[in-house]
Design a protein around this motif. Structure first.
Motif, mmCIF file in Angstrom:
data_model
loop_
_atom_site.group_PDB
_atom_site.id
_atom_site.type_symbol
_atom_site.label_atom_id
_atom_site.label_comp_id
_atom_site.label_asym_id
_atom_site.label_seq_id
_atom_site.Cartn_x
_atom_site.Cartn_y
_atom_site.Cartn_z
ATOM 1 N N GLY A 1 0.850 -1.196 0.000
ATOM 2 C CA GLY A 1 0.000 0.000 0.000
ATOM 3 C C GLY A 1 0.880 1.239 0.000
ATOM 4 N N TYR A 2 0.395 2.319 0.574
ATOM 5 C CA TYR A 2 1.137 3.594 0.566
ATOM 6 C C TYR A 2 2.533 3.405 1.147
ATOM 7 C CZ TYR A 2 -3.000 6.271 -0.724
ATOM 8 O OH TYR A 2 -4.080 6.776 -1.403
ATOM 9 N N VAL A 3 2.599 2.852 2.342
ATOM 10 C CA VAL A 3 3.901 2.740 3.014
ATOM 11 C C VAL A 3 4.778 1.674 2.359
ATOM 12 C CG1 VAL A 3 5.005 2.018 5.175
ATOM 13 C CG2 VAL A 3 3.168 3.697 5.213
ATOM 14 N N GLY A 4 4.189 0.492 2.087
ATOM 15 C CA GLY A 4 4.972 -0.599 1.513
ATOM 16 C C GLY A 4 5.506 -0.257 0.140
ATOM 17 N N GLU B 1 7.463 4.183 10.282
ATOM 18 C CA GLU B 1 7.592 5.039 9.099
ATOM 19 C C GLU B 1 6.946 6.402 9.370
ATOM 20 O OE1 GLU B 1 9.348 4.684 6.227
ATOM 21 O OE2 GLU B 1 8.688 6.757 6.166
ATOM 22 N N LYS C 1 7.203 -1.762 10.133
ATOM 23 C CA LYS C 1 7.123 -0.354 9.735
ATOM 24 C C LYS C 1 5.710 0.192 9.952
ATOM 25 C CE LYS C 1 9.691 1.717 6.473
ATOM 26 N NZ LYS C 1 10.682 2.194 7.419
ATOM 27 N N LYS D 1 -6.762 7.634 13.623
ATOM 28 C CA LYS D 1 -6.660 6.296 14.235
ATOM 29 C C LYS D 1 -5.521 6.242 15.258
ATOM 30 C CE LYS D 1 -3.763 3.574 11.069
ATOM 31 N NZ LYS D 1 -2.568 3.396 11.889
ATOM 32 N N ALA E 1 0.013 -11.809 8.662
ATOM 33 C CA ALA E 1 1.260 -11.744 7.888
ATOM 34 C C ALA E 1 2.390 -12.442 8.647
ATOM 35 C CB ALA E 1 1.618 -10.283 7.603
ATOM 36 N N TYR F 1 -4.202 -7.913 10.466
ATOM 37 C CA TYR F 1 -3.377 -8.047 9.249
ATOM 38 C C TYR F 1 -1.911 -8.302 9.624
ATOM 39 C CZ TYR F 1 -7.505 -6.069 7.073
ATOM 40 O OH TYR F 1 -8.797 -5.849 6.669
ATOM 41 N N THR G 1 2.331 1.229 11.876
ATOM 42 C CA THR G 1 2.179 1.885 13.176
ATOM 43 C C THR G 1 1.422 0.934 14.109
ATOM 44 O OG1 THR G 1 2.080 3.980 12.026
ATOM 45 C CG2 THR G 1 1.294 3.966 14.304
ATOM 46 N N CYS H 1 4.479 -3.902 6.373
ATOM 47 C CA CYS H 1 3.857 -2.604 6.053
ATOM 48 C C CYS H 1 2.360 -2.752 5.843
ATOM 49 C CB CYS H 1 4.491 -2.038 4.783
ATOM 50 S SG CYS H 1 6.266 -1.793 4.893
ATOM 51 N N VAL H 2 1.723 -3.701 6.502
ATOM 52 C CA VAL H 2 0.282 -3.897 6.309
ATOM 53 C C VAL H 2 -0.497 -2.879 7.152
ATOM 54 C CG1 VAL H 2 0.592 -6.355 5.828
ATOM 55 C CG2 VAL H 2 0.094 -5.633 8.159
ATOM 56 N N GLY H 3 -1.781 -2.757 6.865
ATOM 57 C CA GLY H 3 -2.612 -1.766 7.557
ATOM 58 C C GLY H 3 -2.898 -2.146 9.008
ATOM 59 N N GLU I 1 1.648 11.143 3.069
ATOM 60 C CA GLU I 1 1.077 11.021 1.734
ATOM 61 C C GLU I 1 1.129 12.400 1.083
ATOM 62 O OE1 GLU I 1 -2.808 9.157 1.889
ATOM 63 O OE2 GLU I 1 -2.000 7.582 3.160
ATOM 64 N N SER J 1 -5.722 8.608 7.060
ATOM 65 C CA SER J 1 -5.668 7.232 7.569
ATOM 66 C C SER J 1 -4.780 7.100 8.792
ATOM 67 C CB SER J 1 -5.147 6.302 6.470
ATOM 68 O OG SER J 1 -3.776 6.566 6.243
HETATM 69 N N1 LIG Z 1 -0.344 6.071 4.804
HETATM 70 C C1 LIG Z 1 0.515 6.803 5.492
HETATM 71 O O1 LIG Z 1 0.695 7.998 5.258
HETATM 72 C C2 LIG Z 1 1.308 6.186 6.613
HETATM 73 C C3 LIG Z 1 2.448 6.855 7.112
HETATM 74 C C4 LIG Z 1 3.180 6.258 8.131
HETATM 75 C C5 LIG Z 1 2.764 5.049 8.669
HETATM 76 N N2 LIG Z 1 1.636 4.458 8.196
HETATM 77 C C6 LIG Z 1 1.260 3.160 8.768
HETATM 78 O O2 LIG Z 1 1.688 2.132 7.888
HETATM 79 C C7 LIG Z 1 0.757 1.047 7.863
HETATM 80 C C8 LIG Z 1 0.265 0.793 6.457
HETATM 81 O O3 LIG Z 1 -0.467 1.929 6.028
HETATM 82 P P1 LIG Z 1 -0.846 2.155 4.495
HETATM 83 O O4 LIG Z 1 -1.470 3.495 4.403
HETATM 84 O O5 LIG Z 1 0.308 1.817 3.649
HETATM 85 O O6 LIG Z 1 -1.976 1.024 4.320
HETATM 86 P P2 LIG Z 1 -2.620 0.498 2.976
HETATM 87 O O7 LIG Z 1 -3.984 0.076 3.325
HETATM 88 O O8 LIG Z 1 -2.422 1.481 1.871
HETATM 89 O O9 LIG Z 1 -1.733 -0.787 2.598
HETATM 90 C C9 LIG Z 1 -1.721 -1.952 3.343
HETATM 91 C C10 LIG Z 1 -1.555 -3.117 2.367
HETATM 92 O O10 LIG Z 1 -1.307 -4.315 3.093
HETATM 93 C C11 LIG Z 1 -1.913 -5.377 2.381
HETATM 94 N N3 LIG Z 1 -2.018 -6.560 3.253
HETATM 95 C C12 LIG Z 1 -2.858 -6.785 4.289
HETATM 96 N N4 LIG Z 1 -2.605 -7.989 4.842
HETATM 97 C C13 LIG Z 1 -1.577 -8.525 4.167
HETATM 98 C C14 LIG Z 1 -0.836 -9.731 4.287
HETATM 99 N N5 LIG Z 1 -1.130 -10.645 5.216
HETATM 100 N N6 LIG Z 1 0.163 -9.965 3.413
HETATM 101 C C15 LIG Z 1 0.465 -9.062 2.461
HETATM 102 N N7 LIG Z 1 -0.182 -7.891 2.306
HETATM 103 C C16 LIG Z 1 -1.198 -7.621 3.147
HETATM 104 C C17 LIG Z 1 -3.228 -4.796 1.921
HETATM 105 O O11 LIG Z 1 -3.794 -5.530 0.867
HETATM 106 C C18 LIG Z 1 -2.783 -3.386 1.506
HETATM 107 O O12 LIG Z 1 -2.424 -3.338 0.148
HETATM 108 C C19 LIG Z 1 -0.330 1.442 8.872
HETATM 109 O O13 LIG Z 1 -0.001 0.916 10.124
HETATM 110 C C20 LIG Z 1 -0.228 2.951 8.905
HETATM 111 O O14 LIG Z 1 -0.692 3.490 10.118
HETATM 112 C C21 LIG Z 1 0.918 4.971 7.170
#
Ligand SMILES: NC(=O)c1ccc[n+]([C@@H]2O[C@H](COP(=O)([O-])OP(=O)(O)OC[C@H]3O[C@@H](n4cnc5c(N)ncnc54)[C@H](O)[C@@H]3O)[C@@H](O)[C@H]2O)c1
Length: 428
Positions: free
Chosen positions: A9-12, A149, A119, A261, A102, A98, A121, A83-85, A153, A257
């Motif tokens: 996703g965004y972080v990964g 991380e 990574k 939370k 994983a 999640y 949160t 880096c999952v949600g 965004e 996001s």
């Molecule tokens: N978005 C941000 O700006 C940001 C910044 C810093 C930290 N974070 C934290 O990082 C984490 C991820 O956030 P995000 O915005 O990238 O979430 P996101 O929803 O965009 O991405 C998460 C991804 O993980 C995948 N996933 C779930 N379970 C899985 C598994 N078992 N195996 C493989 N993939 C799996 C989902 O399909 C999804 O694509 C959260 O904890 C968030 O709080 C986010």
């Protein structure tokens, strides 16, 4: 180094791509097959400046590959980045399902020493739980680490490549050495801590930033009662190096996001330990209230909303992203529709995601100008730069009534009123 990123996703995706750009070999996996298929063909599933070109470049140089199969890439990886949600539960608590899914899969498929780095949160104590789950499924040697991380965004690639700091939480030298090697090319202070401290730094940072936003919003509300201008108040405060300018922009509150939370999750964690975090309770309440104080400005001006046409500029939770998770725009629009208004919305990137939530309840416009046609009021919710380029004459000639209610204080009220446009903003 070889890195496996779990969750694209965004972080990964940003982390994986940037680590590939920094010279590592990266495997990105996700359980979402559609996402992986589109990434394999170089298509980015969301809007993020600079990211698409970097992904394509690294696919072409074979520095990054995308797959749904964890086991195949796991046995080649020196480090795994989780880096999952971690979405919120009803109670505010972070839902770690999640993460645990994983981690269980990682544990079942490990074949050699690897460092499992979180990574995402997560609440304090999660790294220890991860360790237990892996130990249940794997007898060999491994370590866990916590490297939260901090990217934002909208400027994620820049943030990742130029971080203010990197936090590395580990329990031993081996995991610390590998985690440091991973981040070697990133030039910034690196803070080494234990696992719990690293996890806490992320929550504390987001909670503090959210507190700054709620603080300046309360100052704005008082400014309106006493005839002060919150923009100048913030400037005067921000010039004090002890305070700093960032996150002192009054408006309709924070969404997205992360902040909503993470603040709730930290409040919940504190409560569970027997400590009622009163300040954070107020931060959340002020943030929830701010959007409705803004809504009241619309109602006060238009009196009855039934059959009024409202142009809404900005749907994403902030500019330069298409992310509408916990976007305040959605709440405001739903209330406008409930009160009988016809909403004409425009956003440079977030229309598709908004349509998935609001469907055909509102009209989606191709341009900011088009949304203005025949509108009784323009409501600004997200401060995209392109809104600054719209000509004031257009606003006046296209709208039924030249009235702007701005939740982001984008414009100079005096300039607008000299052109015959009524302008209402926040805290001034
Ligand atoms: N978005 C941000 O700006 C940001 C910044 C810093 C930290 N974070 C934290 O990082 C984490 C991820 O956030 P995000 O915005 O990238 O979430 P996101 O929803 O965009 O991405 C998460 C991804 O993980 C995948 N996933 C779930 N379970 C899985 C598994 N078992 N195996 C493989 N993939 C799996 C989902 O399909 C999804 O694509 C959260 O904890 C968030 O709080 C986010």
């Amino acid at each position: 180094m070889n890195i496996l990123v779990v969750g694209s996703g965004y972080v990964g995706l940003v982390s994986g791509t940037c680590f590939a750009e920094l010279g590592h070999k990266v495997f990105c996996i996700d359980i979402d097959e559609k996402k992986i298929n589109s990434l394999q063909s170089g298509k980015i599933p969301f809007y993020e400046p600079e990211l698409a070109d970097l992904v394509i470049k690294n696919i072409q140089s074979q520095s990054i590959t995308f797959t749904t199969k964890l086991a195949e890439s796991l046995n080649q990886a020196d480090l795994v980045l989780i880096c999952v949600g971690t979405p919120p539960k009803q109670t505010g608590q972070a839902d770690l399902k999640y993460i645990f899914q994983a981690v269980e899969e990682i544990g079942k498929n490990l074949t050699k020493y690897t460092v499992i780095v979180t990574k995402s949160t997560v609440p304090v104590g999660t790294a220890q739980k991860i360790k237990k789950i892996i130990s249940k499924n794997y007898n060999g040697e491994f370590d866990v680490a916590s490297c939260p991380e901090f990217l934002r965004e909208g400027s994620a690639v820049k943030d990742f490549m130029n971080p203010d700091r990197i936090v590395i939480g580990t329990e031993n030298q081996r995991a610390s050495d590998l985690s440091n090697e991973l981040h070697e090319k990133l030039d910034c202070p690196k803070l080494e801590t234990n696992l719990e401290t690293a996890e806490m730094i992320k929550y504390a940072s987001n909670a503090f930033l959210a507190t700054k936003i709620s603080f300046i919003n309360e100052i704005a509300n008082v400014c309106e009662n006493v005839g002060a201008d919150v923009e100048q108040v913030a400037e005067g405060m921000g010039l004090d190096t002890r305070i700093g300018k960032a996150f002192l922009r009054a408006g309709i509150g924070y969404g997205g996001s992360c902040f909503p939370k993470d603040v709730r999750a930290l409040h919940h964690v504190a409560g569970q330990t027997g400590y009622p975090f009163q300040l954070l309770k107020a931060v959340v309440e002020v943030n929830n209230q701010q959007r409705w104080l803004f809504y009241k400005k619309i109602k006060d001006e238009l009196k009855c909303l039934e059959n009024k046409t409202i142009a809404v500029w900005g749907l994403s939770f902030k500019p330069d992203t298409d992310d509408v998770r916990e976007s305040i725009a959605i709440d405001i629009i739903e209330k406008l529709v409930e009160d009988g208004a016809n909403v004409k919305a425009y956003d440079p990137e977030a229309m598709k995601n908004t349509q998935e939530i609001l469907g055909d309840k509102i009209q989606y416009c191709f341009t900011a100008d088009f949304a203005l046609e025949n509108a009784d009021c323009l409501v600004i919710i997200t401060d995209w730069d392109e809104f600054k380029l719209v000509k004031f004459e257009n606003i006046k000639s296209k709208m039924k009534t030249p009235l702007i209610i701005d939740g982001r204080n984008m414009f100079d009220g005096e300039k607008l009123s000299s052109q015959g446009i009524k302008y209402i903003s926040v805290g001034r």
